[in-house]
Design a protein around this motif. Structure first.
Motif, PDB file in Angstrom:
ATOM      1  N   UNK A 149       0.838  -1.200   0.000  1.00 63.49           N
ATOM      2  CA  UNK A 149       0.000   0.000   0.000  1.00 63.49           C
ATOM      3  C   UNK A 149       0.872   1.249   0.000  1.00 63.49           C
ATOM      4  N   UNK A 150       1.958   1.152   0.733  1.00 60.75           N
ATOM      5  CA  UNK A 150       2.865   2.304   0.808  1.00 60.75           C
ATOM      6  C   UNK A 150       3.412   2.633  -0.583  1.00 60.75           C
ATOM      7  N   UNK A 151       3.874   1.588  -1.238  1.00 60.53           N
ATOM      8  CA  UNK A 151       4.454   1.800  -2.560  1.00 60.53           C
ATOM      9  C   UNK A 151       3.444   2.484  -3.478  1.00 60.53           C
ATOM     10  N   UNK A 152       2.203   2.079  -3.330  1.00 60.32           N
ATOM     11  CA  UNK A 152       1.170   2.721  -4.145  1.00 60.32           C
ATOM     12  C   UNK A 152       0.964   4.185  -3.752  1.00 60.32           C
ATOM     13  N   UNK A 153       1.070   4.441  -2.455  1.00 59.85           N
ATOM     14  CA  UNK A 153       0.746   5.788  -1.964  1.00 59.85           C
ATOM     15  C   UNK A 153       1.817   6.834  -2.286  1.00 59.85           C
ATOM     16  N   UNK A 154       3.043   6.362  -2.434  1.00 63.44           N
ATOM     17  CA  UNK A 154       4.127   7.342  -2.606  1.00 63.44           C
ATOM     18  C   UNK A 154       4.171   7.849  -4.050  1.00 63.44           C
ATOM     19  N   UNK A 155       3.994   9.145  -4.131  1.00 65.47           N
ATOM     20  CA  UNK A 155       4.113   9.743  -5.460  1.00 65.47           C
ATOM     21  C   UNK A 155       4.956  11.001  -5.382  1.00 65.47           C
TER      22      UNK A 155
END
Ligand SMILES: Cc1ncc(COP(=O)(O)O)c(C=O)c1O
Ligand SMILES: Cc1ncc(COP(=O)(O)O)c(C=O)c1O
Lengths: 494, 428, 494, 428
Positions: free
Chosen positions: C209-215
């Motif tokens: 989820x973190x990887x998805x959230x980081x932009x």
């Protein structure tokens, strides 16, 4: 009237240090040893070294702080409230005194370091001597005695030596029946026979009886002034004359000097020798029983006999003089409780010549105020004007089977430390109350309210009083069993 | 408040005093000063003293007063108002804190000394010694006291003061000139059937550890009690306790009490169970409260002046409670292992210094020893040391004329090697 | 099971200072003025001087000591017993620390005195920096922040500045839902939008989820490790990688460093910036709420942005360097809470490099011991291995209508300070327990006994629990009324 | 205990840690040291600093940190474990001691400042100032902050740090070059309808007492709030309180907090009733317990981070409670009359010194003032003073380039005449 002063709160239980020990726990760390470690058995001989100290505490640093902090919460103290112990002068102990005594240059001086490296300490001693002589009106003083009783002993030795120097130390000391227990005990230790003399109906020395009692065997009289009923000995000057006319001396127990400082000087009313309790009049803390200091002040004719060493000014330096052929000798190693002297001097400096009599008046005011508020409720056997304390009896309450000790225990429930119980002996069932000058009107009012409330309880609900205290974490303590089968040390349960 | 009392002005409170006793002049003492001024005064006086640690002086004096480190915990505890500002614990129900601590104190003193009973404290050792002597006189019904010359000279002076006015004969016996130990032959020679007590000190005034067993045997053989005195309490962490003594009288200054130019310290008397009713001073005992909880109270008060008056075992009333509490906290902090380690450090330091000097005696010593000066005079040595901010040892000739050009040197855990080396250098 | 830890005892009541005042009373005395007294109105202008300070206290010195001594007896404290507040690390506060901070040469130095006269203080600061860097494994540190939250703010400013220097400070900070309240509050204060990220079922950061959230809008993540459930973030290195791969940074809230000191270093697992709470891990006292110190340690790439001034060695002298063009600026006047740094250094010196990991292990041991003893009685929502604290929930007890706060209040009757209540938010009805390493087995056992006993009471006599506390001098306090009609200062009753 | 947990050795407690995160080396920090060594270390470091009072230095520095005497009572109280070692009083039933003291603190701050509400403390004044600014922004809904240049330069630096990253525009206005007072015209010029708060300090950084009423009138006229800052809290004993302010942010170091090289101190924020819900930090409120007894508790927690998280009024959590307690004890000791007398002494001392020098400004000053050096340079003056163990004033050019060759000199009740005379002499 309800209890207004306290509410109960949980306080931590705590075992003895020995019980909370576990093997290997430590609360310390030593510096690294910077020299080779010596093998003790080798250096001292195996027979001279011990194995472990069996059952000695093994606790951590946090164990220690908790242990003593918890214990402390089981105590009452001046810092918590009025502590009206008669004859004990439980006044506020200023914290500046503690600070002064902990200054490195006061705390870390060795009594044998050269005088040239101790001039500051000696100056402090000189200053204490000067101030105490000014306050007592006496001529010379020794600060060596460690407490009041020790001062008494020193003072009586001085009388002994002075009379002996005149050829006969004599055999007896006269002691009023109102005296503190240390007076007769001291007289005995100094080798004198004690002759009790009865007080008159007003609690004073009966001068006629005294005149009859004084003979060639009498070395002196030990008088407490104000007396232990808080009353000024009105005939003190005659007492002195009677003694002196027979070649005997007047010793004054100065425990009650808090009634006189700055307003009356024993040196001016015929006293030959007296002690002071710095831990009473001069605010050094009682610390749960001590330490104190009991300087002894004398008139010039006793000066040659004072303990060695004496402080002396040689040129512009202080030095210790041991060359005093008539001295009674030392009564204590070194120079007395120096740290207590520092505290007393700090007190004297804070009050100053102007403040000391003010404090005395306030002490008198507070005692007389309490007296006024309680007189309607408690019997007062001696109605002479009170100085710094007032003494009631339990005469009225004892009709309900409630004695002074019982009232004292009930007072604890009301949030106060009791007054002095059952002393002086000339008052049956005495309640001896000394508020000191450092109490506020508010605290005194609360105390009086509590006493009045208890007086009413004695009439209305005597059983409530008899079973007190009810609110303390430790209920009534069985002192009888303690004395019958004394257990005075912990032992590992087997 | 004056109104309530029915007076007009505060001076009316003393209107009843007999004429002539009032002092009407102002006291010739400076007016009241501020805290700031008072502290300033004591700091200024303090700066006129050498203070070990305080202003950079190292101190090799012992002789009854020892520079030991004071754990911070000690003042933390004794500064709590509940301990500092309470009275003698006569009202047990609201004094359990003080009472419990004294009970622990008594126990630890017993553990350290090998005795069964210890009191709640005496003024110091110098006054505990005569009290112990008087105790022995009461216990044995005998009249004479026999003291070793190697007991602290000032303790002996105080003993002399106490005994002379009571007409108690006081004799002394010597020490062995080579070892510094008790002169056992002299003891055997001087002891008589009138001797109530033989008084010895260990480590003695020269720092030398005595053979207590041997002295006890001789004393007991003659029906006398043996009183063992100690001045350096840290030694108890390492030395075999004086179990063969009948009475132990000691000084606790070493247990976190600052030297304070000689006081306040705390003495103690401990004894065998048998003599419990002869012991002076306060005793705390265990009992129960009315709920059955353990509680402590002052006990056996019938020995004391406030009950027995002239028949009391002593006139002592105020003792050194807070100082005894300092000792109690100190012992709790160091504990079983720490006290021993501390003693070993003291021993090691003194032996290091001794190894560089010429000890006068051959007997085993703890943390002090007598050094013989040879090329220089001890006063010259001390003067030189003073210039290096080192307070040297105590010249002994004043107390022992026969010990010419010697000084008593003491090392504690606070003594550091560089200063020891300097002392050795100056001696050389 | 009965209450074994405490018994009730009377504690003194006490009014407010204002209520115990009486006109003219004083607790002070000033030194004599050694210069001419200046007329205030004249010197300052009449309009600039006040008349009296209405209703200000007027009390004596003994009033003051009694007032605060009495008040103090109404408090619980570490010195009295276990204080198992989770996340607060209420360990023993060594008194040597206090002594060190009160050494004249530490306490009486002015921050503006010349560097040449402050070398000792600067050396202390250098030493604290060195030790904390060694413990954290970071590259540079500022000691300026005054507490944890202040450190967080500083740390986030550093991130902001570093990213801004690269062209874009970005907009958002990711904060796990388990985070302490200061984390989101800090992010907001520093101008970032907070994006909460949910923990996974094991209470850890969900790395996917973190990887998805980081932009590109995400500046960084604020992670507490060990997390607020007392669990080591097993994926901490991946978290760092994810962040770094997107040019974002990893902030670590080091409040729980007591679980890591000497056994794991944030600098070694990818942390870019972190704060420490010296008032937690390094034993400086909480003092009823503060002071603290919140040093911020960074990796080299953030070093240029640290607050000014920076300590620098120039020749053989320390000096303060203000010439740091990229610095975020000052976050506090002067050099931080120096007195707290002194205490922390004393603690570090007492433990030493050898003692610090030992303390850490003991902290873990104590937490796991408590966990073991309580797990049979309380629900534990996250069962991962505990580090320095363990978090239960009131799930079982709430069925009887007893929540964590209620259990906490009952615990008071048992003589303990409660654990942390209702935090972290990811545990409904949390009981967060951190014993610290300075507790003895005995104290832990008594605590566990009390908790187990309460668990039984919840079943057997729930009303007893719900109405607690029963034994304190102050019964349950009505916080709702306090907030509804806030009275935040005393006023003379009219 | 390991047994109970089911582990074999202590390292098993961390066996579950992911590989790579363990640190296996010993920490490069010296092994644990004894208390004695630690104290020694700090005494040695301390001796490398000049310490006012401590090692004989007199100090004329003020500028936000003042050498006031600390009554012994202060450390006596704060050293009690019950205050020292307790946490934030979240559990009201066993924290009434701390809560009551904070309530008294809040009340006294209100009495001193003329505000209605005061919080339980901030870190210090430098951080209280930006918190007050943010409070004003929330309260007014405006965006700009306008600060007097005569506010402490370091407070302004911190304000700058806090505002810049939030994009809050920060402007400054000047002081009158002759009087040192606010340049009222400059204020009127720079204030706009976007100004959330005007921030001034009194006594200002130059020691000069500002006309708060006048500043308030201008601020209020423009719909801005007035934030009044104080750095020298003792001045509140004598000065008309800033009743016309909306928010007061101050430093309490003068109330018995040791200078400690700049901290820990205690800041405080006080405000009008109206803004109570905007105030940052903890607040204690009065209420009752379930028996009807008066009780205190933390209140309005919905302003705070632990409840409101990112919507909180501030992120502050740990504050400076024990330091605020020091201030509370200090104020209790001095009281109504004492605080005034203390302030008068400070005033008198500073005016004595000023009378011998050349003050740079004509405005009324409290206990510090800017002195203009003429014949010598301020650095030369300070060097000479240093050799006499006097720490001179703060050269102002660093903060105010326009104030060439000036220094800010401060006198307190601890400053003594002989040293003042020496300063005057060196200046001459
Ligand atoms: C009247 C009186 N005399 C003598 C003493 C004995 O003094 P101390 O206890 O200092 O030995 C006391 C104190 O208790 C006393 O009250
Ligand atoms: C996890 C965590 N983060 C941050 C903080 C905030 O630290 P401080 O109270 O020092 O500002 C705390 C302390 O309460 C905490 O427990």
């Amino acid at each position: 009237m309800s209890i207004q002063k306290v509410r109960t709160n949980p306080t931590q239980n705590e075992e003895l240090l020995f019980e909370r020990s576990s093997p290997g726990k430590m609360g310390y760390q030593l510096p690294d040893l910077d020299v080779p470690m010596v093998d003790a058995a080798e250096a001292l001989g195996a027979g001279n070294t011990r194995s472990e100290i069996a059952d000695f505490p093994e606790v951590s640093e946090v164990d220690v702080i908790r242990h003593f902090t918890r214990l402390s919460t089981w105590n009452y103290a001046i810092d918590l409230g009025l502590y009206p112990l008669g004859s004990c002068t439980m006044k506020y102990n200023p914290r500046i005194n503690e600070q002064a005594a902990r200054v490195d240059g006061m705390a870390w001086i060795h009594p044998y370091q050269p005088d040239s490296l101790s001039q500051g300490a000696m100056q402090v001693i000189a200053e204490v001597e000067r101030c105490l002589l000014e306050i007592t009106g006496m001529d010379a003083i020794t600060l060596q005695p460690a407490a009041g009783a020790h001062g008494e002993f020193t003072g009586i030795l001085l009388i002994h030596a002075a009379l002996a120097a005149k050829g006969n130390p004599r055999k007896k000391l006269l002691i009023p029946d109102s005296a503190h227990g240390t007076n007769p005990a001291t007289a005995h230790m100094a080798g004198y026979k004690v002759e009790n003399i009865a007080s008159n109906a007003r609690g004073m020395v009966d001068t006629e009886a005294l005149a009859r009692a004084v003979d060639e065997d009498v070395a002196g009289i030990m008088i407490t002034n104000p007396s232990t009923i808080g009353v000024f000995e009105e005939n003190i000057s005659q007492v002195a004359e009677i003694m002196h006319s027979k070649g005997a001396l007047l010793y004054m127990d100065g425990a009650n000097m808090n009634a006189l400082a700055g307003i009356s000087r024993p040196g001016d009313f015929g006293v030959d020798v007296m002690h002071l309790n710095l831990h009473k009049t001069f605010s050094t803390p009682h610390g749960g029983g001590g330490p104190g200091a009991g300087p002894v002040a004398v008139k010039q004719h006793l000066e040659p006999f004072l303990p060695i060493p004496r402080l002396a000014r040689v040129g512009d330096q202080w030095s210790w003089n041991y060359d005093r052929p008539q001295s009674v000798g030392r009564v204590r190693a070194f120079y007395g409780n120096f740290g207590v002297l520092v505290r007393a001097l700090a007190y004297i400096m804070a009050h100053g010549g102007n403040g000391l009599p003010r404090a005395t008046y306030d002490a008198l005011l507070n005692a007389n105020y309490i007296r006024k508020l309680l007189e309607p409720y408690f019997d007062m056997p001696y109605k002479e004007p009170s100085m710094h304390e007032c003494v009631f009896s339990d005469a009225r309450q004892s009709k309900q089977g409630v004695d002074t000790m019982t009232i004292a225990k009930r007072l604890i429930d009301y949030g106060f430390h009791p007054y002095t119980v059952a002393f002086p002996l000339i008052v049956k069932g005495a309640l001896m109350i000394e508020p000191t000058e450092t109490e506020s009107k508010r605290e005194l009012d609360l105390f009086a309210d509590a006493m009045v409330s208890i007086a009413k309880e004695v009439d209305e609900t005597p059983d409530l009083v008899k079973t007190a205290p009810h609110t303390t974490r430790t209920a009534k303590v069985d002192e009888v069993t303690a004395a019958r089968k004394p257990i005075v040390r912990w032992k590992r349960p087997s | 408040m004056l109104d309530t009392i029915g007076l007009k002005k505060i001076e009316d409170l003393v209107a009843h005093l007999p004429s002539g006793v009032r002092y009407h002049k102002p006291l010739a003492i400076e007016p009241g000063r501020s805290e700031y001024d008072i502290l300033d005064y004591f700091k200024a006086r303090g700066a006129e003293n050498a203070a070990a640690g305080g202003n950079g002086y190292a101190c090799f004096l012992g002789a009854g007063v020892y520079n030991h480190y004071r754990p911070v915990m000690v003042d933390t505890v004794v500064s709590r108002g509940e301990f500092l500002t309470s009275y003698t614990p006569y009202q047990a129900e609201i004094s359990q804190g003080t009472l419990t601590a004294i009970f622990e104190f008594q126990t630890m003193i017993c553990q350290l000394t090998g005795m069964d009973v210890a009191n709640a404290s005496m003024y110091d050792a110098s006054t505990a010694v005569p009290e112990a002597a008087m105790m022995a006189i009461r216990a044995t019904g005998r009249s004479h006291i026999l003291t070793a010359r190697s007991v602290h000279p000032e303790y002996r002076e105080v003993l002399h003061t106490y005994t002379q006015h009571q007409g108690i004969p006081l004799d002394e016996f010597g020490y062995d000139a080579e070892s510094g130990l008790l002169d056992i032959e002299d003891l055997s020679r001087t002891i008589t059937k009138d001797t109530a007590a033989v008084i010895i000190q260990t480590p003695n005034f020269f720092g030398i550890v005595e053979n207590v067993k041997q002295a006890a045997a001789i004393a007991h053989e003659h029906g006398s009690l043996l009183v063992v005195v100690f001045a350096e309490a840290v030694s108890l962490g390492l030395l075999e306790p004086p179990r063969d003594a009948d009475i132990v009288a000691g000084e606790l200054q070493s247990f976190a009490i600052p030297p304070s130019y000689g006081g306040p310290f705390a003495g103690v008397i401990a004894c065998k169970e048998k003599w419990i009713r002869q012991i002076p001073g306060r005793l705390v005992g265990e009992t129960k409260d009315s709920n059955g909880n353990r509680a402590f109270c002052l006990t056996l008060a019938t020995r004391e002046q406030h009950i027995r008056r002239e028949k009391a075992t002593s006139n002592i009333c105020t003792n050194q409670a807070l100082i005894a509490l300092m000792a109690t906290v100190f012992l709790a902090v160091y504990g079983k292992q720490g006290l021993r380690e501390l003693a070993v450090q003291n021993l090691s330091k003194a032996h290091y210094l001794a190894s560089k000097l010429k000890p006068r005696f051959s007997g085993p010593f703890f943390n002090e020893f007598v050094a013989q000066a040879e090329t220089k005079s001890v006063s010259a040595i001390n003067k030189t040391l003073e210039s290096k901010k080192i307070i040297g040892g105590l010249p002994l000739e004043k107390f022992y004329p026969e010990l010419k050009n010697t000084m008593l040197l003491c090392c504690t855990e606070m003594t550091r090697k560089p200063q020891m080396d300097q002392v050795a250098e100056v001696f050389a």
